[in-house]
Motif scaffolding. Structure first.
Motif, PDB file in Angstrom:
ATOM      1  N   VAL A  23      40.935   0.600  -3.751  1.00  0.00           N
ATOM      2  CA  VAL A  23      42.485   0.390  -3.346  1.00  0.00           C
ATOM      3  C   VAL A  23      42.562   1.320  -3.310  1.00  0.00           C
ATOM      4  O   VAL A  23      43.373   1.030  -2.063  1.00  0.00           O
ATOM      5  N   ASP A  65      44.134   1.307   1.461  1.00  0.00           N
ATOM      6  CA  ASP A  65      45.663   0.995   1.490  1.00  0.00           C
ATOM      7  C   ASP A  65      45.816   2.365   2.241  1.00  0.00           C
ATOM      8  O   ASP A  65      46.751   1.752   3.349  1.00  0.00           O
ATOM      9  N   ALA A  71      47.336   0.420  -7.592  1.00  0.00           N
ATOM     10  CA  ALA A  71      48.642  -0.673  -6.661  1.00  0.00           C
ATOM     11  C   ALA A  71      49.288  -0.743  -6.897  1.00  0.00           C
ATOM     12  O   ALA A  71      50.446  -0.449  -5.975  1.00  0.00           O
TER      13      ALA A  71
END
Length: 572
Positions: free
Chosen positions: A96, A100, A126
């Motif tokens: 994650v 990003d 997240a």
């Protein structure tokens, strides 16, 4: 977790209209994740984490079929997955963070078939990054999502292109119709959804439109003293979008290597977007064409006006009636009391040859600043720029108004502005009032002499009135500075040499004493000396210089010599 699919909260705007003006703000923002969730293909989608990032813009789509998806991930993508690759992806929280870091817009996953739930660590990661993790309904088909979202993205991009084409068409029409900067700024607010202006490189407003009172009162945007837009407070172009909430965007107006100014957008209740910068750049290109055209016309007119003003100031313009009528045809009113001001940029040798792209543009901008400020106060004034000076003929003011000196000084303050936005300093000379055209040649020479002597006396940025020069008028006419230096040394002796604290202190005492007509008590008060201390100093000065307290001729010589010492170019 938050389900936002069916409650309408946070849903995006409708698909952009074909009318680029009507949907300007929608198109600039693009298709956000929140907008995508309002589409029918994503009905029932649940936001598992990262709700703070629902404003991220989606510009492309991708499907995750393998665990090592990172090499193929691009910024602003929405990633779709069945969850199968996640079973062997290893560190999901780390994945994650990597997604990003690559600028991903969102991850949409089908849970239940391959992966039942996402670990709490993944959801917390997240949330902290603001990367939306979306749970797709089991009945959602990827091809439906891909088809609808891609159609929406393409429609928006087409609408953006249509909007850009509309702006281009409007600006071209302005040029073909012979419009100026005011016509450009008059059209842009409705196209850009904001206030628009064109300024000089240092922020002098040339044209503006859509400005309300709140914008004009913003001290960060406008200098309260002179109304100059403070270009130094804002970034240029796309760099302005780096701010948290960019509301002001400026782009330079360039023609070749010459910087003609800025086109500025101040948005209305929204953040500026890349599309705004793109459209401003088109407007800046159009403004450069208009400014270049106007400069070409002004150059021809300016040469003609400059030649005539030279003749007028040299007394070669013919009889006064003819000169008055000719000046009226140029927009100048000289049939009234006038004051002449001469302004010269500091820091350039008088004999230096202008270099291409350097001195000439500086003097053009300098003359333009004077013209803008003076014409705003006196529409009938004459303002002409030459290679080494700007000459201004403006009304001396009526009875009860500020004197001509104060009037010109207020103009100088406005031309210089608050730091001038990088403007170079300049020296200014102000003449006596000329009653009519016949007295203008003498007034011009007075202003030139005041500018020259003022710079020699006070250095860069000086302002001097001819009536205030006094004996300096005579001293400035002596070309032999060696003779002046010799006179000073013979009259003042050791006191002619500057740099010694003792001599400088005695010279200041002598000057104050002479300026107060040998009034010992008043001089002692001004210098904060005891009366007897000053009497002792006077005795010491007379032993050095002679009996100046009883010899009026010696006093005169001393006063003149002290004035010579104060002239900067004769010190040391």
């Amino acid at each position: 977790m938050e389900n936002i699919a069916n409650d309408g909260a946070g849903s995006g705007q409708d698909l952009p209209s074909a009318d680029p003006v009507h949907s300007a703000s929608t198109l600039a923002r693009g298709l956000s994740v929140a907008d995508a969730l309002s589409l029918s293909s994503l009905s029932g989608t649940e936001v598992l984490a990262g709700a703070s990032g629902l404003g991220r813009v989606i510009r492309r789509l991708n499907v995750m079929e393998v665990p090592d998806i990172l090499p193929w991930v691009k910024p602003d993508e929405m990633l779709l997955t069945t969850g199968y690759p996640l079973r062997s992806a290893g560190d999901l929280a780390g994945l994650v963070r990597e997604l990003d870091a690559r600028g991903l817009a969102a991850v949409a996953i089908k849970l239940g078939r391959y992966v039942d739930t996402l670990p709490d660590e993944v959801l917390r990661t997240a949330d902290s990054l603001g990367l939306p993790l979306l749970r797709l309904d089991e009945e959602v088909a990827f091809d439906d999502v891909l088809n609808q979202l891609l159609t929406d993205i393409v429609d928006r991009q087409a609408a953006i292109l249509a909007r850009a084409e509309e702006v281009h068409r409007v600006l071209v029409d302005v040029i073909l119709a012979g419009g100026g900067l005011a016509a450009i700024t008059g059209k842009l607010p409705e196209l850009l959804d904001g206030s628009v202006m064109v300024t000089t490189p240092d922020g002098r407003v040339l044209a503006r439109s859509g400005m309300d009172a709140d914008v004009l009162a913003d001290a960060r945007c406008f200098d309260p003293a002179g109304g100059r837009f403070q270009v130094e407070n804002f970034k240029h172009g796309v760099r302005a979008l780096d701010d948290a909430d960019p509301r002001v965007v400026q782009v330079p107006v360039l023609a070749g290597s010459l910087d003609h100014g800025r086109v500025v957008l101040i948005t209305r209740g929204r953040s500026a977007e890349p599309a705004d910068v793109h459209l401003l750049e088109r407007a800046a290109a159009t403004a450069a064409l208009v400014i270049t055209r106007d400069l070409a016309v002004a150059a021809v007119e300016g040469k003609y006006q400059g030649d005539f003003l030279r003749d007028l100031l040299a007394g070669r313009a013919g009889e006064p009636g003819h000169a008055i009528r000719h000046c009226a045809s140029l927009g100048w009113d000289i049939d009234r009391p006038l004051v002449v001001a001469v302004a010269e940029l500091d820091g350039e040798a008088a004999t230096q040859v202008p270099t291409a792209g350097d001195l000439r543009p500086a003097h053009e901008r300098f003359a333009g600043a004077w013209s803008m400020v003076v014409r705003d106060r006196d529409p009938g004034a004459a303002v002409v720029g030459y290679s080494q000076e700007v000459v201004v003929l403006m009304g001396a003011g009526g009875e009860g108004e500020a004197g001509p000196g104060r009037l010109v000084r207020s103009v100088i303050a406005q031309v210089a502005g608050d730091g001038g936005g990088g403007r170079r300093s300049f020296a200014t000379g102000i003449s006596r009032v000329a009653a009519g055209p016949a007295e203008l040649p003498r007034a011009y020479e007075q202003a030139r002499q005041a500018a020259r002597v003022g710079r020699r006396m006070n250095g860069p940025g000086s302002v001097a009135e001819f009536d205030e020069l006094g004996v300096y008028r005579l001293l400035s006419q002596i070309p032999d500075t060696a003779e002046l230096r010799s006179f000073t040394e013979e009259t003042l002796g050791e006191l002619a040499r500057t740099g010694s604290p003792e001599h400088d202190d005695l010279r200041a005492t002598l000057e104050t004493l002479l300026d107060n007509n040998l009034n010992v008590a008043e001089t002692a008060r001004l210098l904060h000396f005891h009366y007897n201390t000053l009497r002792y100093r006077i005795g010491k000065l007379e032993r050095m210089l002679g009996p100046f307290s009883t010899d009026p001729h010696l006093r005169l010589n001393l006063m003149v010599a002290l004035r010579v010492v104060r002239m900067r170019d004769l010190r040391g």
